[in-house]
Write a protein that holds these residues in place. Structure first.
Motif, PDB file in Angstrom:
ATOM      1  N   ASP A  63       0.823  -1.208   0.000  1.00 35.92           N
ATOM      2  CA  ASP A  63       0.000   0.000   0.000  1.00 35.92           C
ATOM      3  C   ASP A  63       0.853   1.253   0.000  1.00 35.92           C
ATOM      4  N   HIS A  64       0.287   2.305  -0.556  1.00 40.27           N
ATOM      5  CA  HIS A  64       0.867   3.645  -0.487  1.00 40.27           C
ATOM      6  C   HIS A  64       0.383   4.251   0.820  1.00 40.27           C
ATOM      7  N   VAL A  65       1.300   4.665   1.687  1.00 36.66           N
ATOM      8  CA  VAL A  65       0.958   5.242   2.985  1.00 36.66           C
ATOM      9  C   VAL A  65       1.719   6.545   3.167  1.00 36.66           C
ATOM     10  N   GLY A  66       1.556   7.148   4.338  1.00 37.34           N
ATOM     11  CA  GLY A  66       2.250   8.400   4.597  1.00 37.34           C
ATOM     12  C   GLY A  66       1.576   9.569   3.890  1.00 37.34           C
ATOM     13  N   SER A  67       2.141  10.731   4.065  1.00 40.98           N
ATOM     14  CA  SER A  67       1.508  11.955   3.572  1.00 40.98           C
ATOM     15  C   SER A  67       1.388  12.015   2.061  1.00 40.98           C
TER      16      SER A  67
END
Length: 201
Positions: A63-67
Motif C-alpha cells: 500500500d501507499h501510505v504516509g503523507s
C-alpha cells in the motif's frame, strides 16, 4: 511510520544497517514540505510494479501510505510504501530479491514488530516491511484513510508540519518524533471516525 512522513512513534533505538537515511530528507537541517504532487501516486505504482515483479505472491499486501498517499496533503517528497510479508525476520525469503531489484536495507528493528525499512534504487522512498497481522499496519492505513476523508484533520496536520519545518533538526527522526502529539490526537479521532462509519453502515 519509521518515519518517513508516516505516523511515527518516538525513537525506538532502531539498528541502522546501511548508509544512514536520517539526514537524507534534511537540507541544512530543515525539512522541506512540498505542495501536493500529482506524480506521487504514479511513483507508488512504479515501485509497486517493481516490488511485485521481484517478490510475486510473497507480497501479501502493498500500500501507499504516509503523507504522499493523501490527496491534497503537503508532504515531505518521500514516498512511503507498506509491504506485508509472511515474516519480516525471515530476510532470505524476500530481502535478497529486493536487493537484486535495487533496494537496500537501512533499518532493522527486531524489537518493534520486526520492522524493516529499505531505500529504493531510483526515487526518494521508504519501503516499510511488516508481518501479516501487525497492529502497525492497521494504524498506518487508518491514519491515511482518515486524513483522506477529513479536510479539517488535513489542515491541522499540515499546520503542525509547516511549523516544524521552520525548525532545524539533526535527524529526520527528530522531526518525526516532534509530530507524535498531533499524530496521537488524529489517530484517536480516526478511531472514533471508523467506529461511527461502522455503526452507520
Amino acid at each position: 511510520m519509521s518515519s518517513l512522513e508516516t505516523p511515527s512513534l518516538p525513537s525506538r533505538g532502531e539498528k541502522r544497517v546501511g548508509p544512514g537515511p536520517q539526514s537524507r530528507n534534511l537540507v541544512n537541517g530543515r525539512v522541506h514540505i512540498s505542495e501536493p504532487d500529482p506524480k506521487w501516486p504514479y511513483l507508488f505504482r512504479q515501485e509497486d510494479g517493481r516490488i511485485r515483479g521481484a517478490l510475486g505472491d510473497r507480497v501479501l499486501a502493498l500500500d501507499h501510505v504516509g503523507s504522499t498517499s493523501v490527496p491534497g496533503l503537503p508532504a515531505k517528497p518521500c514516498v512511503d510504501l507498506l509491504l506485508v510479508v509472511a515474516d519480516p525476520a525471515d530476510e532470505p525469503a524476500y530481502l535478497t530479491d529486493l536487493e537484486k531489484a535495487g533496494y537496500s536495507l537501512v533499518i532493522r528493528e527486531p524489537d518493534w514488530y520486526e520492522h524493516r525499512v529499505l531505500k529504493g534504487p531510483s526515487i526518494n522512498l521508504n519501503l516499510h516491511v511488516f508481518g501479516q497481522g501487525c497492529e502497525e499496519i492497521d494504524r498506518m492505513l487508518l491514519f491515511r484513510d482518515y486524513l483522506t476523508a477529513d479536510a479539517g484533520a488535513r489542515e491541522r496536520y499540515t499546520a503542525v508540519k509547516r511549523e516544524l519545518s521552520e525548525r532545524t533538526w539533526e535527524k529526520i527522526q527528530d522531526y518525526a518524533d516532534a509530530k507524535t502529539g498531533i499524530v496521537r490526537d488524529l489517530l484517536a479521532e480516526a478511531e472514533v471516525w471508523r467506529r461511527k462509519g461502522t455503526e452507520d453502515s
